[in-house]
Design an enzyme around this catalytic site. Structure first.
Site, PDB file in Angstrom:
ATOM      1  N   SER A 134       0.863  -1.187   0.000  1.00 55.25           N
ATOM      2  CA  SER A 134       0.000   0.000   0.000  1.00 55.25           C
ATOM      3  C   SER A 134       0.895   1.230   0.000  1.00 55.25           C
ATOM      4  O   SER A 134       2.051   1.169   0.439  1.00 55.25           O
ATOM      5  CB  SER A 134      -0.874   0.006   1.268  1.00 55.25           C
ATOM      6  N   TYR A 147      -1.949  -0.928  10.355  1.00 57.63           N
ATOM      7  CA  TYR A 147      -2.003  -1.224   8.933  1.00 57.63           C
ATOM      8  C   TYR A 147      -0.728  -0.755   8.233  1.00 57.63           C
ATOM      9  O   TYR A 147      -0.107  -1.505   7.465  1.00 57.63           O
ATOM     10  CB  TYR A 147      -3.224  -0.561   8.314  1.00 57.63           C
TER      11      TYR A 147
END
Length: 272
Positions: A134, A147
């Site tokens: 990401s 995350y």
């Protein structure tokens, strides 16, 4: 047709994983799709001819069975797409320990365990690994501690593979998307729209979230899948240990200039 390959795609029932499985199958490759929920896997298997194998993304025994299923069915294993992942919001001081552990278990420990099970087969095939990381692995946001940490670590896990096993023919790379229109992102955008009282619901939330992105929109899963399939392929034979941003240019943008709303004027418009 290019040589047929055998690829496992985790988180393969929806979103980026499903788009990747479709593109691989269209190109004539054998695909094993894995995920927690049998129903979307079975729908995609019926649509594409992929082999569905539901499994827990962080259970060592289940992941061993997943690899064994692929090798038994097709005789080899050429590629892994490490796409399964979850998100839990919160800053370090706010996060429940259980949420932190869940994110690390699914997003990082699960890929590590699957790689250990698959590694002998990948080395035998001089194969390729692509992890779906990401832009959060490269740039952080508010309340995103677990995350972002898990995705940054996943990026380095792939680089470790490239360094340790590159001389034996294994390639391992990562893609780093920004907002992609998937089920998981849609749920987050629905909450954002409600919290911010946006008229227009999910579409308005995506528009607001990508306002500073040069592309001016979220990605579609198929756009990320194109990058993944390229990295898996022989066309990327000299790409190893890379982190490819597939983000519409958002990581190239300096947010410090956003307030100035710069506009370029042609020289003939009053300038010398």
């Amino acid at each position: 047709m290019a040589e047929q390959r055998v690829v496992i795609v985790t988180g393969g029932g929806t979103g980026i994983g499903a788009a990747t499985a479709r593109q691989l199958r269209t190109a004539g490759h054998q695909v094993v799709i894995s995920g927690r929920r049998p129903e979307p896997l079975e729908r995609l298997a019926k649509e594409t001819g992929a082999l569905a194998h539901p499994s827990d993304a962080a259970d060592p025994e289940a992941l061993g069975d997943l690899v064994e299923t692929a090798v038994t069915a097709y005789g080899r294993l050429d590629g892994l797409v490490l796409n399964a992942g979850i998100g839990r919001g919160g800053a370090v001081g706010d996060m429940a320990i259980e949420d932190w552990e869940d994110v690390i278990r699914i997003n990082l420990t699960g890929p590590f365990l699957l790689l250990r099970a698959a590694l002998p087969h990948l080395l035998a095939a001089r194969g390729s690994v692509v992890a779906v990381a990401s832009v959060a692995a490269l740039r952080n946001g508010v309340g995103n501690a677990a995350y972002a940490t898990s995705k940054a670590a996943l990026l380095q896990l792939c680089r470790s593979l490239a360094v340790d096993y590159g001389q034996r023919g294994l390639r391992a790379n990562s893609v780093c998307p920004t907002w992609v229109r998937t089920e998981m992102a849609d749920r987050r955008m629905a909450r954002f729209a409600q919290e911010a009282q946006l008229t227009g619901g999910v579409d308005a939330a995506y528009a607001e979230a990508t306002r500073l992105n040069p592309a001016g929109r979220p990605a579609e899963p198929e756009e990320i899948a194109e990058a993944i399939c390229w990295l898996l392929s022989p066309a990327a034979s000299y790409v190893n240990g890379a982190a490819l941003t597939v983000d519409g240019g958002v990581t190239a943008f300096d947010p410090g200039v956003a307030a100035f709303d710069f506009r370029m004027e042609p020289r003939g418009a009053g300038g010398s």
